[in-house]
Design an enzyme around this catalytic site. Structure first.
Site, mmCIF file in Angstrom:
data_model
loop_
_atom_site.group_PDB
_atom_site.id
_atom_site.type_symbol
_atom_site.label_atom_id
_atom_site.label_comp_id
_atom_site.label_asym_id
_atom_site.label_seq_id
_atom_site.Cartn_x
_atom_site.Cartn_y
_atom_site.Cartn_z
ATOM 1 N N LYS A 199 -19.758 -6.482 31.136
ATOM 2 C CA LYS A 199 -19.701 -5.120 30.593
ATOM 3 C C LYS A 199 -20.849 -4.908 29.611
ATOM 4 O O LYS A 199 -20.840 -5.428 28.499
ATOM 5 C CB LYS A 199 -18.371 -4.840 29.878
ATOM 6 C CG LYS A 199 -18.245 -3.316 29.683
ATOM 7 C CD LYS A 199 -17.432 -2.893 28.512
ATOM 8 C CE LYS A 199 -18.096 -2.953 27.177
ATOM 9 N NZ LYS A 199 -19.163 -1.963 26.934
ATOM 10 N N GLU A 274 -20.739 -14.626 19.723
ATOM 11 C CA GLU A 274 -22.004 -14.663 18.972
ATOM 12 C C GLU A 274 -22.009 -13.384 18.151
ATOM 13 O O GLU A 274 -22.102 -12.293 18.709
ATOM 14 C CB GLU A 274 -23.172 -14.750 19.963
ATOM 15 C CG GLU A 274 -24.423 -15.305 19.328
ATOM 16 C CD GLU A 274 -25.353 -14.216 18.904
ATOM 17 O OE1 GLU A 274 -25.211 -13.747 17.747
ATOM 18 O OE2 GLU A 274 -26.199 -13.814 19.712
ATOM 19 N N CYS A 308 -29.145 -10.001 15.258
ATOM 20 C CA CYS A 308 -28.066 -10.617 14.474
ATOM 21 C C CYS A 308 -28.617 -11.690 13.550
ATOM 22 O O CYS A 308 -28.014 -12.003 12.533
ATOM 23 C CB CYS A 308 -26.990 -11.158 15.399
ATOM 24 S SG CYS A 308 -27.679 -11.902 16.854
ATOM 25 N N GLU A 405 -23.996 -6.777 6.789
ATOM 26 C CA GLU A 405 -25.030 -6.697 7.808
ATOM 27 C C GLU A 405 -25.401 -5.234 8.037
ATOM 28 O O GLU A 405 -24.563 -4.423 8.408
ATOM 29 C CB GLU A 405 -24.516 -7.306 9.121
ATOM 30 C CG GLU A 405 -25.593 -7.354 10.178
ATOM 31 C CD GLU A 405 -25.119 -8.011 11.468
ATOM 32 O OE1 GLU A 405 -23.972 -7.749 11.893
ATOM 33 O OE2 GLU A 405 -25.904 -8.763 12.048
HETATM 34 P P1 ADP Z 1 -22.053 -2.179 17.512
HETATM 35 O O1 ADP Z 1 -21.069 -1.836 16.429
HETATM 36 O O2 ADP Z 1 -23.341 -2.646 16.974
HETATM 37 O O3 ADP Z 1 -22.192 -1.149 18.600
HETATM 38 P P2 ADP Z 1 -20.076 -3.682 18.838
HETATM 39 O O4 ADP Z 1 -19.610 -5.013 18.409
HETATM 40 O O5 ADP Z 1 -19.193 -2.501 18.591
HETATM 41 O O6 ADP Z 1 -21.484 -3.478 18.209
HETATM 42 O O7 ADP Z 1 -20.410 -3.675 20.399
HETATM 43 C C1 ADP Z 1 -20.816 -4.774 21.148
HETATM 44 C C2 ADP Z 1 -20.144 -4.709 22.497
HETATM 45 O O8 ADP Z 1 -18.729 -4.778 22.292
HETATM 46 C C3 ADP Z 1 -20.371 -3.426 23.294
HETATM 47 O O9 ADP Z 1 -20.468 -3.759 24.672
HETATM 48 C C4 ADP Z 1 -19.109 -2.637 23.032
HETATM 49 O O10 ADP Z 1 -18.806 -1.723 24.063
HETATM 50 C C5 ADP Z 1 -18.071 -3.730 22.986
HETATM 51 N N1 ADP Z 1 -16.838 -3.405 22.271
HETATM 52 C C6 ADP Z 1 -16.665 -2.565 21.231
HETATM 53 N N2 ADP Z 1 -15.363 -2.525 20.862
HETATM 54 C C7 ADP Z 1 -14.688 -3.373 21.683
HETATM 55 C C8 ADP Z 1 -13.323 -3.778 21.817
HETATM 56 N N3 ADP Z 1 -12.384 -3.299 21.015
HETATM 57 N N4 ADP Z 1 -13.016 -4.671 22.781
HETATM 58 C C9 ADP Z 1 -13.957 -5.180 23.585
HETATM 59 N N5 ADP Z 1 -15.248 -4.825 23.529
HETATM 60 C C10 ADP Z 1 -15.633 -3.936 22.599
#
Ligand code: ADP
Length: 501
Positions: A199, A274, A308, A405
Protein backbone atom coordinates in the site's frame (compact mmCIF):
# COMPACT_ATOMS: atom_id res chain seq x y z
CA UNK A 1 13.13 34.25 -1.90
CA UNK A 2 11.21 33.48 -5.08
CA UNK A 3 10.34 30.14 -6.58
CA UNK A 4 12.04 29.24 -9.83
CA UNK A 5 9.61 27.78 -12.33
CA UNK A 6 10.44 27.06 -15.92
CA UNK A 7 8.31 24.88 -18.18
CA UNK A 8 9.68 21.50 -19.09
CA UNK A 9 8.67 18.93 -21.67
CA UNK A 10 7.37 15.81 -19.93
CA UNK A 11 8.08 12.45 -21.54
CA UNK A 12 5.02 11.31 -23.53
CA UNK A 13 4.94 7.96 -21.66
CA UNK A 14 4.62 9.85 -18.40
CA UNK A 15 1.84 12.15 -19.68
CA UNK A 16 -0.01 9.11 -20.98
CA UNK A 17 0.38 7.37 -17.62
CA UNK A 18 -0.97 10.42 -15.78
CA UNK A 19 -3.74 11.02 -18.27
CA UNK A 20 -5.83 7.99 -17.26
CA UNK A 21 -7.29 7.07 -13.88
CA UNK A 22 -4.79 4.60 -12.44
CA UNK A 23 -6.33 1.28 -11.39
CA UNK A 24 -4.88 -1.03 -8.75
CA UNK A 25 -3.07 -4.34 -9.26
CA UNK A 26 -4.80 -7.39 -7.78
CA UNK A 27 -4.22 -10.98 -8.93
CA UNK A 28 -2.28 -9.83 -11.99
CA UNK A 29 -5.13 -7.62 -13.23
CA UNK A 30 -5.55 -3.86 -13.25
CA UNK A 31 -8.90 -3.22 -11.60
CA UNK A 32 -11.00 -0.37 -10.23
CA UNK A 33 -11.82 -0.17 -6.53
CA UNK A 34 -14.77 -2.33 -5.46
CA UNK A 35 -16.43 0.90 -4.30
CA UNK A 36 -15.69 2.54 -7.68
CA UNK A 37 -14.08 5.44 -5.79
CA UNK A 38 -10.96 7.30 -6.88
CA UNK A 39 -8.82 9.88 -5.12
CA UNK A 40 -6.59 12.66 -6.45
CA UNK A 41 -2.85 12.83 -6.12
CA UNK A 42 -1.40 16.34 -6.35
CA UNK A 43 1.64 17.96 -7.90
CA UNK A 44 3.20 19.64 -4.86
CA UNK A 45 4.97 22.24 -7.01
CA UNK A 46 1.64 23.66 -8.18
CA UNK A 47 -1.00 22.26 -5.82
CA UNK A 48 -2.88 21.01 -8.88
CA UNK A 49 -4.31 17.52 -9.35
CA UNK A 50 -1.75 15.31 -11.06
CA UNK A 51 -3.78 12.13 -11.54
CA UNK A 52 -6.76 10.20 -10.27
CA UNK A 53 -6.10 6.86 -8.60
CA UNK A 54 -8.39 3.96 -7.63
CA UNK A 55 -9.14 4.26 -3.91
CA UNK A 56 -8.69 0.89 -2.25
CA UNK A 57 -10.28 0.13 1.09
CA UNK A 58 -11.08 -2.95 3.17
CA UNK A 59 -12.94 -4.71 0.33
CA UNK A 60 -9.98 -4.37 -2.05
CA UNK A 61 -7.52 -5.37 0.66
CA UNK A 62 -9.63 -8.51 1.28
CA UNK A 63 -9.41 -9.43 -2.41
CA UNK A 64 -5.68 -8.74 -2.56
CA UNK A 65 -4.99 -10.80 0.58
CA UNK A 66 -7.06 -13.68 -0.79
CA UNK A 67 -5.09 -13.77 -4.03
CA UNK A 68 -1.74 -13.37 -2.26
CA UNK A 69 -2.73 -16.20 0.08
CA UNK A 70 -3.56 -18.44 -2.90
CA UNK A 71 -0.31 -17.52 -4.68
CA UNK A 72 1.67 -18.32 -1.53
CA UNK A 73 -0.17 -21.46 -0.39
CA UNK A 74 -0.68 -23.22 -3.70
CA UNK A 75 0.44 -21.03 -6.62
CA UNK A 76 3.34 -21.54 -9.02
CA UNK A 77 5.39 -19.04 -6.97
CA UNK A 78 5.91 -21.52 -4.16
CA UNK A 79 7.18 -24.13 -6.62
CA UNK A 80 9.81 -21.91 -8.26
CA UNK A 81 13.39 -22.74 -7.44
CA UNK A 82 15.28 -20.10 -5.50
CA UNK A 83 17.33 -19.41 -8.62
CA UNK A 84 14.20 -18.81 -10.71
CA UNK A 85 12.92 -16.45 -8.02
CA UNK A 86 16.22 -14.57 -7.95
CA UNK A 87 16.18 -14.22 -11.74
CA UNK A 88 12.75 -12.57 -11.63
CA UNK A 89 13.92 -10.07 -9.02
CA UNK A 90 17.04 -9.37 -11.10
CA UNK A 91 14.89 -8.93 -14.22
CA UNK A 92 12.81 -6.37 -12.35
CA UNK A 93 16.02 -4.47 -11.53
CA UNK A 94 16.99 -4.48 -15.22
CA UNK A 95 13.56 -3.23 -16.30
CA UNK A 96 13.61 -0.47 -13.72
CA UNK A 97 17.08 0.56 -14.86
CA UNK A 98 15.81 0.81 -18.44
CA UNK A 99 13.14 3.26 -17.23
CA UNK A 100 15.19 5.49 -14.92
CA UNK A 101 14.15 8.72 -16.61
CA UNK A 102 10.47 7.84 -16.61
CA UNK A 103 10.45 6.83 -12.93
CA UNK A 104 12.50 9.87 -11.93
CA UNK A 105 9.95 12.12 -13.66
CA UNK A 106 6.97 10.39 -12.03
CA UNK A 107 8.67 10.68 -8.64
CA UNK A 108 9.40 14.39 -9.14
CA UNK A 109 5.87 15.17 -10.25
CA UNK A 110 4.21 13.22 -7.44
CA UNK A 111 6.60 13.92 -4.56
CA UNK A 112 8.18 17.23 -5.56
CA UNK A 113 11.84 16.24 -5.21
CA UNK A 114 14.32 17.56 -7.78
CA UNK A 115 14.50 15.44 -10.91
CA UNK A 116 18.30 15.53 -10.64
CA UNK A 117 18.05 13.83 -7.24
CA UNK A 118 15.42 11.25 -8.26
CA UNK A 119 17.55 10.37 -11.28
CA UNK A 120 20.83 10.09 -9.33
CA UNK A 121 19.60 8.62 -6.05
CA UNK A 122 16.04 7.34 -5.73
CA UNK A 123 15.79 5.23 -8.87
CA UNK A 124 19.38 3.86 -9.00
CA UNK A 125 19.20 2.95 -5.29
CA UNK A 126 15.95 1.08 -5.97
CA UNK A 127 17.60 -0.77 -8.87
CA UNK A 128 20.53 -1.71 -6.60
CA UNK A 129 18.19 -2.93 -3.93
CA UNK A 130 16.45 -5.39 -6.26
CA UNK A 131 19.83 -6.60 -7.58
CA UNK A 132 21.32 -7.01 -4.13
CA UNK A 133 18.34 -8.99 -2.86
CA UNK A 134 18.10 -11.08 -6.06
CA UNK A 135 21.48 -12.56 -5.11
CA UNK A 136 20.24 -13.51 -1.66
CA UNK A 137 17.40 -15.71 -2.92
CA UNK A 138 19.84 -18.59 -3.53
CA UNK A 139 21.68 -18.08 -0.26
CA UNK A 140 18.97 -18.45 2.35
CA UNK A 141 20.33 -21.50 4.10
CA UNK A 142 19.60 -23.43 7.23
CA UNK A 143 22.23 -25.17 9.35
CA UNK A 144 22.98 -28.70 10.49
CA UNK A 145 23.06 -28.82 14.27
CA UNK A 146 24.66 -31.50 16.48
CA UNK A 147 22.26 -32.15 19.37
CA UNK A 148 22.80 -34.11 22.61
CA UNK A 149 19.33 -34.55 24.26
CA UNK A 150 20.28 -35.62 27.81
CA UNK A 151 16.96 -37.46 28.48
CA UNK A 152 17.38 -39.93 25.53
CA UNK A 153 20.77 -41.45 26.30
CA UNK A 154 22.31 -43.32 23.36
CA UNK A 155 19.85 -41.93 20.78
CA UNK A 156 21.27 -40.41 17.61
CA UNK A 157 19.59 -37.59 15.72
CA UNK A 158 19.99 -35.70 12.51
CA UNK A 159 18.84 -32.12 13.15
CA UNK A 160 18.81 -29.19 10.77
CA UNK A 161 17.02 -25.92 10.17
CA UNK A 162 15.15 -24.64 7.13
CA UNK A 163 14.82 -20.96 6.39
CA UNK A 164 11.31 -20.41 5.05
CA UNK A 165 9.40 -17.34 3.86
CA UNK A 166 7.01 -15.87 6.47
CA UNK A 167 4.14 -15.95 3.98
CA UNK A 168 1.74 -13.19 2.99
CA UNK A 169 3.15 -9.78 3.80
CA UNK A 170 1.42 -6.41 4.00
CA UNK A 171 3.70 -3.45 3.32
CA UNK A 172 2.65 0.11 4.08
CA UNK A 173 5.05 2.73 2.79
CA UNK A 174 5.51 6.50 3.11
CA UNK A 175 5.69 9.36 0.64
CA UNK A 176 9.24 10.69 1.15
CA UNK A 177 11.00 8.16 -1.11
CA UNK A 178 8.01 6.43 -2.72
CA UNK A 179 9.81 4.14 -5.19
CA UNK A 180 12.82 3.48 -2.99
CA UNK A 181 10.68 2.52 0.00
CA UNK A 182 8.73 0.15 -2.25
CA UNK A 183 12.05 -1.40 -3.32
CA UNK A 184 13.37 -1.66 0.26
CA UNK A 185 10.27 -3.61 1.17
CA UNK A 186 9.50 -5.62 -1.98
CA UNK A 187 13.04 -6.79 -2.77
CA UNK A 188 13.74 -8.82 0.41
CA UNK A 189 10.15 -10.10 0.55
CA UNK A 190 10.31 -11.43 -3.01
CA UNK A 191 13.84 -12.80 -2.67
CA UNK A 192 12.62 -14.70 0.40
CA UNK A 193 9.60 -16.14 -1.43
CA UNK A 194 6.84 -14.12 0.26
CA UNK A 195 3.73 -12.73 -1.46
CA UNK A 196 2.94 -9.07 -0.99
CA UNK A 197 0.17 -6.52 -0.73
CA UNK A 198 1.85 -3.12 -1.06
CA UNK A 199 0.00 0.00 0.00
CA UNK A 200 1.73 3.16 -1.20
CA UNK A 201 1.14 6.48 0.57
CA UNK A 202 -1.95 8.35 -0.61
CA UNK A 203 0.22 11.41 -1.40
CA UNK A 204 2.49 9.47 -3.78
CA UNK A 205 0.94 6.30 -5.23
CA UNK A 206 2.13 6.65 -8.83
CA UNK A 207 5.62 5.13 -8.94
CA UNK A 208 4.45 1.99 -7.10
CA UNK A 209 1.65 1.57 -9.64
CA UNK A 210 4.07 1.95 -12.54
CA UNK A 211 6.40 -0.51 -10.80
CA UNK A 212 3.45 -2.93 -10.70
CA UNK A 213 3.45 -2.85 -14.50
CA UNK A 214 7.15 -3.74 -14.59
CA UNK A 215 6.55 -6.54 -12.08
CA UNK A 216 4.09 -8.03 -14.53
CA UNK A 217 6.46 -7.49 -17.43
CA UNK A 218 9.23 -9.26 -15.51
CA UNK A 219 6.97 -12.32 -15.33
CA UNK A 220 6.09 -12.66 -11.63
CA UNK A 221 3.11 -15.02 -11.28
CA UNK A 222 -0.29 -13.39 -10.67
CA UNK A 223 -1.05 -12.52 -7.08
CA UNK A 224 2.58 -12.50 -5.90
CA UNK A 225 2.63 -8.70 -5.79
CA UNK A 226 -0.58 -6.70 -5.38
CA UNK A 227 -0.52 -2.91 -5.27
CA UNK A 228 -3.50 -1.34 -3.49
CA UNK A 229 -3.43 2.46 -3.20
CA UNK A 230 -5.72 4.14 -0.69
CA UNK A 231 -5.81 6.04 2.57
CA UNK A 232 -4.06 4.94 5.75
CA UNK A 233 -7.10 4.82 8.01
CA UNK A 234 -8.98 2.60 5.55
CA UNK A 235 -6.73 0.52 3.25
CA UNK A 236 -3.66 0.66 5.51
CA UNK A 237 -5.58 -0.13 8.70
CA UNK A 238 -7.41 -3.04 7.00
CA UNK A 239 -4.10 -4.52 5.89
CA UNK A 240 -2.50 -4.16 9.33
CA UNK A 241 -5.50 -5.84 10.99
CA UNK A 242 -6.10 -8.61 8.42
CA UNK A 243 -6.06 -12.07 9.99
CA UNK A 244 -4.79 -13.79 6.83
CA UNK A 245 -1.70 -11.60 6.68
CA UNK A 246 1.39 -13.18 8.29
CA UNK A 247 3.48 -10.05 8.59
CA UNK A 248 3.13 -6.30 8.32
CA UNK A 249 6.05 -4.05 7.42
CA UNK A 250 5.59 -0.33 7.94
CA UNK A 251 7.56 2.82 7.35
CA UNK A 252 6.09 6.11 8.55
CA UNK A 253 5.43 8.12 11.67
CA UNK A 254 5.96 6.69 15.15
CA UNK A 255 2.37 7.60 15.94
CA UNK A 256 0.99 5.41 13.13
CA UNK A 257 3.60 2.73 13.92
CA UNK A 258 1.96 2.32 17.32
CA UNK A 259 -1.47 1.95 15.64
CA UNK A 260 0.01 -0.75 13.40
CA UNK A 261 1.30 -2.65 16.44
CA UNK A 262 -2.17 -2.55 18.01
CA UNK A 263 -3.87 -3.61 14.78
CA UNK A 264 -1.47 -6.55 14.44
CA UNK A 265 -2.38 -8.08 17.79
CA UNK A 266 -5.53 -9.79 16.42
CA UNK A 267 -3.61 -12.64 14.77
CA UNK A 268 -0.23 -11.71 16.27
CA UNK A 269 1.24 -11.17 12.83
CA UNK A 270 4.90 -10.30 12.77
CA UNK A 271 5.64 -6.58 12.67
CA UNK A 272 8.61 -4.57 11.46
CA UNK A 273 8.69 -0.79 11.75
CA UNK A 274 10.88 1.98 10.44
CA UNK A 275 9.69 5.12 12.19
CA UNK A 276 10.59 8.69 12.98
CA UNK A 277 13.78 10.32 14.13
CA UNK A 278 15.32 13.44 15.62
CA UNK A 279 18.90 12.64 14.85
CA UNK A 280 21.85 14.42 16.48
CA UNK A 281 24.60 15.59 14.14
CA UNK A 282 27.70 16.49 16.15
CA UNK A 283 30.45 18.79 14.89
CA UNK A 284 33.73 18.97 16.84
CA UNK A 285 36.18 21.84 16.60
CA UNK A 286 38.86 19.42 15.35
CA UNK A 287 36.84 18.43 12.26
CA UNK A 288 37.46 19.48 8.68
CA UNK A 289 35.10 22.42 9.14
CA UNK A 290 34.29 23.00 5.48
CA UNK A 291 33.33 19.36 5.07
CA UNK A 292 31.41 19.39 8.33
CA UNK A 293 29.49 22.54 7.34
CA UNK A 294 28.44 21.32 3.92
CA UNK A 295 27.75 17.82 5.29
CA UNK A 296 25.61 19.22 8.10
CA UNK A 297 23.63 21.36 5.64
CA UNK A 298 22.99 18.34 3.47
CA UNK A 299 22.16 16.21 6.56
CA UNK A 300 19.10 18.39 7.15
CA UNK A 301 18.25 19.81 3.72
CA UNK A 302 18.51 16.65 1.60
CA UNK A 303 15.02 15.67 0.42
CA UNK A 304 13.77 18.94 2.01
CA UNK A 305 14.33 17.48 5.47
CA UNK A 306 11.67 14.87 4.72
CA UNK A 307 13.98 12.06 5.84
CA UNK A 308 13.35 10.05 8.99
CA UNK A 309 17.12 10.15 9.60
CA UNK A 310 17.56 13.90 8.92
CA UNK A 311 20.27 15.51 11.05
CA UNK A 312 17.78 17.88 12.66
CA UNK A 313 19.67 18.55 15.91
CA UNK A 314 23.00 20.14 15.09
CA UNK A 315 25.34 20.02 18.11
CA UNK A 316 28.44 22.16 17.61
CA UNK A 317 31.44 22.46 19.93
CA UNK A 318 31.27 25.94 21.40
CA UNK A 319 34.53 27.48 20.02
CA UNK A 320 33.35 26.84 16.42
CA UNK A 321 29.61 27.26 17.00
CA UNK A 322 29.26 30.65 15.30
CA UNK A 323 31.44 29.67 12.37
CA UNK A 324 29.54 26.41 11.72
CA UNK A 325 26.11 27.97 12.16
CA UNK A 326 27.03 30.86 9.85
CA UNK A 327 28.33 28.36 7.29
CA UNK A 328 25.19 26.19 7.39
CA UNK A 329 22.97 29.31 7.30
CA UNK A 330 24.89 30.69 4.31
CA UNK A 331 24.35 27.40 2.48
CA UNK A 332 20.66 27.41 3.43
CA UNK A 333 20.24 30.89 1.97
CA UNK A 334 21.89 29.86 -1.29
CA UNK A 335 19.72 26.77 -1.89
CA UNK A 336 17.68 27.27 -5.05
CA UNK A 337 14.10 26.34 -4.17
CA UNK A 338 11.73 25.63 -7.02
CA UNK A 339 9.88 23.08 -9.09
CA UNK A 340 11.67 19.75 -9.06
CA UNK A 341 11.49 19.64 -12.85
CA UNK A 342 13.69 22.70 -13.18
CA UNK A 343 17.30 21.61 -13.75
CA UNK A 344 18.64 24.36 -11.48
CA UNK A 345 16.41 23.46 -8.52
CA UNK A 346 18.19 22.16 -5.42
CA UNK A 347 15.15 21.91 -3.19
CA UNK A 348 11.59 21.26 -4.30
CA UNK A 349 8.29 21.78 -2.51
CA UNK A 350 7.19 19.80 0.54
CA UNK A 351 4.96 16.90 -0.39
CA UNK A 352 1.54 18.27 0.58
CA UNK A 353 -0.47 21.14 2.00
CA UNK A 354 -0.73 19.16 5.24
CA UNK A 355 3.05 18.84 5.46
CA UNK A 356 3.51 22.54 4.68
CA UNK A 357 1.07 23.42 7.47
CA UNK A 358 2.89 21.10 9.85
CA UNK A 359 6.32 22.60 9.13
CA UNK A 360 5.02 26.20 9.29
CA UNK A 361 3.31 25.38 12.57
CA UNK A 362 6.65 24.21 13.99
CA UNK A 363 8.30 27.41 12.74
CA UNK A 364 5.68 29.39 14.69
CA UNK A 365 6.13 27.22 17.77
CA UNK A 366 9.92 27.66 17.54
CA UNK A 367 9.56 31.44 17.35
CA UNK A 368 7.18 31.51 20.31
CA UNK A 369 9.57 29.32 22.33
CA UNK A 370 12.34 31.86 21.70
CA UNK A 371 14.24 30.20 18.84
CA UNK A 372 15.82 32.58 16.34
CA UNK A 373 15.83 31.85 12.60
CA UNK A 374 19.26 32.84 11.29
CA UNK A 375 18.23 31.53 7.86
CA UNK A 376 14.74 30.99 6.49
CA UNK A 377 11.81 30.68 8.85
CA UNK A 378 8.93 31.23 6.45
CA UNK A 379 6.86 29.65 3.75
CA UNK A 380 7.54 30.78 0.19
CA UNK A 381 4.86 32.17 -2.15
CA UNK A 382 1.28 30.97 -2.28
CA UNK A 383 1.40 28.43 -5.06
CA UNK A 384 2.78 24.97 -4.29
CA UNK A 385 4.09 23.85 -0.92
CA UNK A 386 7.42 25.66 -0.61
CA UNK A 387 9.19 26.57 2.59
CA UNK A 388 12.55 28.22 3.25
CA UNK A 389 15.50 26.11 4.38
CA UNK A 390 15.71 27.15 8.02
CA UNK A 391 18.43 27.28 10.67
CA UNK A 392 17.32 27.93 14.25
CA UNK A 393 19.58 29.07 17.08
CA UNK A 394 18.79 29.96 20.69
CA UNK A 395 17.38 26.49 21.07
CA UNK A 396 17.58 24.02 23.96
CA UNK A 397 16.53 20.45 24.59
CA UNK A 398 13.30 21.39 26.36
CA UNK A 399 11.87 23.02 23.21
CA UNK A 400 9.40 21.27 20.96
CA UNK A 401 11.47 22.08 17.87
CA UNK A 402 14.35 20.15 19.46
CA UNK A 403 12.29 17.20 20.71
CA UNK A 404 9.68 16.59 18.01
CA UNK A 405 10.16 15.41 14.47
CA UNK A 406 9.38 18.31 12.10
CA UNK A 407 10.04 16.36 8.87
CA UNK A 408 10.96 19.51 7.01
CA UNK A 409 14.08 21.60 6.22
CA UNK A 410 14.48 22.96 9.74
CA UNK A 411 17.57 22.40 11.87
CA UNK A 412 18.05 23.42 15.50
CA UNK A 413 21.67 24.33 16.30
CA UNK A 414 22.88 23.93 19.90
CA UNK A 415 26.39 24.44 21.34
CA UNK A 416 28.16 21.93 23.60
CA UNK A 417 31.33 22.13 25.71
CA UNK A 418 32.69 18.58 25.92
CA UNK A 419 31.85 14.97 25.12
CA UNK A 420 30.79 14.16 28.70
CA UNK A 421 28.03 16.74 28.78
CA UNK A 422 27.14 16.21 25.11
CA UNK A 423 26.34 12.50 25.14
CA UNK A 424 23.33 12.48 27.47
CA UNK A 425 21.91 15.42 25.54
CA UNK A 426 22.54 13.82 22.15
CA UNK A 427 20.72 10.69 23.33
CA UNK A 428 17.96 12.68 25.04
CA UNK A 429 15.21 11.78 22.60
CA UNK A 430 12.57 9.07 22.26
CA UNK A 431 14.03 8.34 18.84
CA UNK A 432 17.18 6.45 17.84
CA UNK A 433 17.44 6.25 14.10
CA UNK A 434 20.70 7.92 13.13
CA UNK A 435 23.52 10.17 14.27
CA UNK A 436 26.38 12.08 12.64
CA UNK A 437 29.86 12.76 14.01
CA UNK A 438 32.38 15.14 12.45
CA UNK A 439 35.96 14.96 13.79
CA UNK A 440 39.48 14.08 12.68
CA UNK A 441 40.07 12.20 15.96
CA UNK A 442 39.31 8.64 14.92
CA UNK A 443 39.31 7.09 18.37
CA UNK A 444 36.96 9.78 19.68
CA UNK A 445 34.69 9.17 16.70
CA UNK A 446 34.46 5.42 17.30
CA UNK A 447 34.03 5.79 21.06
CA UNK A 448 31.18 8.17 20.41
CA UNK A 449 29.67 5.93 17.73
CA UNK A 450 29.48 3.17 20.33
CA UNK A 451 27.70 5.50 22.79
CA UNK A 452 25.08 6.76 20.35
CA UNK A 453 21.71 5.07 20.88
CA UNK A 454 21.01 4.99 17.16
CA UNK A 455 20.70 2.36 14.42
CA UNK A 456 23.08 4.18 12.06
CA UNK A 457 26.07 6.38 12.86
CA UNK A 458 27.75 8.32 10.08
CA UNK A 459 31.32 9.56 10.73
CA UNK A 460 32.49 12.43 8.52
CA UNK A 461 29.58 11.80 6.16
CA UNK A 462 25.79 11.77 6.35
CA UNK A 463 22.87 10.17 4.47
CA UNK A 464 25.04 7.42 3.02
CA UNK A 465 22.83 4.49 2.03
CA UNK A 466 23.63 1.23 0.36
CA UNK A 467 21.59 -1.90 -0.34
CA UNK A 468 24.15 -3.86 1.70
CA UNK A 469 24.08 -1.60 4.78
CA UNK A 470 21.34 -2.31 7.36
CA UNK A 471 19.13 0.60 8.36
CA UNK A 472 16.64 0.86 11.21
CA UNK A 473 15.94 2.28 14.61
CA UNK A 474 16.75 2.00 18.28
CA UNK A 475 14.09 3.05 20.79
CA UNK A 476 10.90 4.46 19.23
CA UNK A 477 12.48 4.65 15.78
CA UNK A 478 11.48 1.11 14.99
CA UNK A 479 11.74 -2.66 15.08
CA UNK A 480 14.01 -4.59 12.72
CA UNK A 481 16.50 -3.57 10.06
CA UNK A 482 15.91 -2.97 6.38
CA UNK A 483 18.53 -3.49 3.67
CA UNK A 484 21.56 -5.71 4.00
CA UNK A 485 21.24 -9.33 4.99
CA UNK A 486 19.48 -8.28 8.20
CA UNK A 487 16.39 -7.45 6.11
CA UNK A 488 15.99 -11.13 5.25
CA UNK A 489 15.37 -11.85 8.92
CA UNK A 490 12.15 -9.89 8.58
CA UNK A 491 10.83 -12.04 5.76
CA UNK A 492 12.00 -15.53 6.73
CA UNK A 493 11.47 -17.80 9.68
CA UNK A 494 13.39 -20.80 10.94
CA UNK A 495 11.99 -24.32 11.07
CA UNK A 496 13.90 -26.93 13.08
CA UNK A 497 13.68 -30.48 11.73
CA UNK A 498 14.81 -33.33 13.95
CA UNK A 499 15.05 -37.00 12.86
CA UNK A 500 15.94 -39.95 15.06
CA UNK A 501 18.36 -42.11 13.12
P1 ADP B 1 2.71 11.05 7.47
O1 ADP B 1 2.05 11.52 8.74
O2 ADP B 1 4.04 11.64 7.28
O3 ADP B 1 1.84 11.11 6.25
P2 ADP B 1 2.06 8.39 8.11
O4 ADP B 1 2.76 7.58 9.13
O5 ADP B 1 0.70 8.92 8.43
O6 ADP B 1 3.04 9.52 7.70
O7 ADP B 1 1.92 7.57 6.75
C1 ADP B 1 2.77 6.56 6.31
C2 ADP B 1 1.94 5.48 5.67
O8 ADP B 1 1.07 4.94 6.66
C3 ADP B 1 1.03 5.92 4.53
O9 ADP B 1 1.00 4.89 3.55
C4 ADP B 1 -0.32 6.05 5.20
O10 ADP B 1 -1.40 5.87 4.31
C5 ADP B 1 -0.27 4.91 6.19
N1 ADP B 1 -1.17 5.03 7.33
C6 ADP B 1 -1.62 6.14 7.94
N2 ADP B 1 -2.46 5.83 8.96
C7 ADP B 1 -2.53 4.47 9.01
C8 ADP B 1 -3.23 3.53 9.83
N3 ADP B 1 -4.01 3.93 10.82
N4 ADP B 1 -3.06 2.22 9.57
C9 ADP B 1 -2.25 1.80 8.59
N5 ADP B 1 -1.59 2.63 7.77
C10 ADP B 1 -1.71 3.95 7.96
Amino acid sequence: MGVAVSPIQIDSRVSEFLGKTRPMLIDGKWVNAVSGKTFPTYNPATGEVLAQVAEGDKADIDLAVKTARKAFDSGPWSRLTSSERGKLVWKLADLLEEHIEEFATIETLDNGKPLTVARAADVPLAVDMFRYMAGWSTKLEGTTIPISVPYTPGAVYHAYTLREPVGVVGQVIPWNFPLLMAAWKLAPALASGCCVILKPAEQTPLSALRLGELIQEAGFPDGVVNVVPGYGETAGAALAAHDQVDKIAFTGSTEVGKLIVHAATGNLKKVSLELGGKSPNVVFKDSDLDGAISGSASAIFFNHGQCCCAGSRLYVERPVFDQVVEGVAARAKKIRVGSGLDASTQMGPLVSQEQLNRVCNYLDIGASEGAKAVAGGKKIGDKGYFVEPTVLTNTKESMKVVQEEIFGPVVAAIPFDNVEELMPRANDTVYGLAAGIWTKDISKAHRLAASMRAGTVWINCYNIFDAALPFGGYKQSGWGREMGKDALELYTQTKAVCTRL
